[in-house]
Design a protein around this motif. Sequence first.
Motif, mmCIF file in Angstrom:
data_model
loop_
_atom_site.group_PDB
_atom_site.id
_atom_site.type_symbol
_atom_site.label_atom_id
_atom_site.label_comp_id
_atom_site.label_asym_id
_atom_site.label_seq_id
_atom_site.Cartn_x
_atom_site.Cartn_y
_atom_site.Cartn_z
ATOM 1 N N ASP A 71 -24.674 20.254 9.092
ATOM 2 C CA ASP A 71 -23.053 20.071 9.006
ATOM 3 C C ASP A 71 -22.467 19.037 9.730
ATOM 4 N N ARG B 282 -19.279 17.676 6.768
ATOM 5 C CA ARG B 282 -19.300 18.867 6.285
ATOM 6 C C ARG B 282 -17.493 18.799 6.419
ATOM 7 N N GLY C 293 -22.224 15.101 2.697
ATOM 8 C CA GLY C 293 -21.879 16.957 2.744
ATOM 9 C C GLY C 293 -22.649 17.971 2.792
#
Length: 251
Positions: free
Chosen positions: A101, A104, A98
Amino acid sequence: MAEFYIREADSEEARGPYSPERIADLLGAGRASAATLYYDEDREDWLPLSEGPAFQAILHPEQKRVQLKARDLPPVVEPAHHEPPPVTVDEMLAAAEGKSDETRHLRARENRMGKAAALSLPALVLMLALCAFTDIFPYWDIVMTIREERTWSLLLEYPMLILGAVDLFFVLCCILSATDVFPLIRIRAMLGLGFFTYIFWAWGEFPQSLAVAVGSLSLYVCTATLNLYAMILFAILGVGSFGALAAMYFL
């Protein structure tokens, strides 16, 4: 369209990201095989192409078709600026944790699922405890008679007491986080949604019938979903419905 990183089992460098169509071209050109590894974001691991659902149609076509051998295919010319730089395994693992981007949103989804799982057990404990109360309270004098005289055979004459004992057992299992009983709780929920909803409706007790229906549906959903918003909604509906049903015994 989903894209995948691939690498050979004996290599630390990944290539990509490629679309399934592009990977099909590489397979046809002999630049990849069923043993080539791809990175599965859901499982956070490198898996052979042969295990990827997205590649089954490529590796195992339904109809036999004529395929050119690798030596008969023209070389694939890829402009240098179209090929991204190699990605190391360490970079891929960092993305899986994570820290990029691209992943995430996956971590956010997993976080919501974890919160939903944590909410399900307290909600089930409250709903099942209220169910046990509504099963046992109307026959409390019978319970005291059984306790004092040890006449356990009376339970056979009052099946709702048996159901109340089962609900209390489910409460204990949920307190102990024994999620293996969830399939049995679903059966209990379907019994309430079908049989008891009809019984109250047949007796003309429509508020009780509605409360049992909504509560039983909520009980089922809270054992079957990890969607946080659905869990919150049905936890509130279930506790409210069974709470209202329990309150009706005091009115």
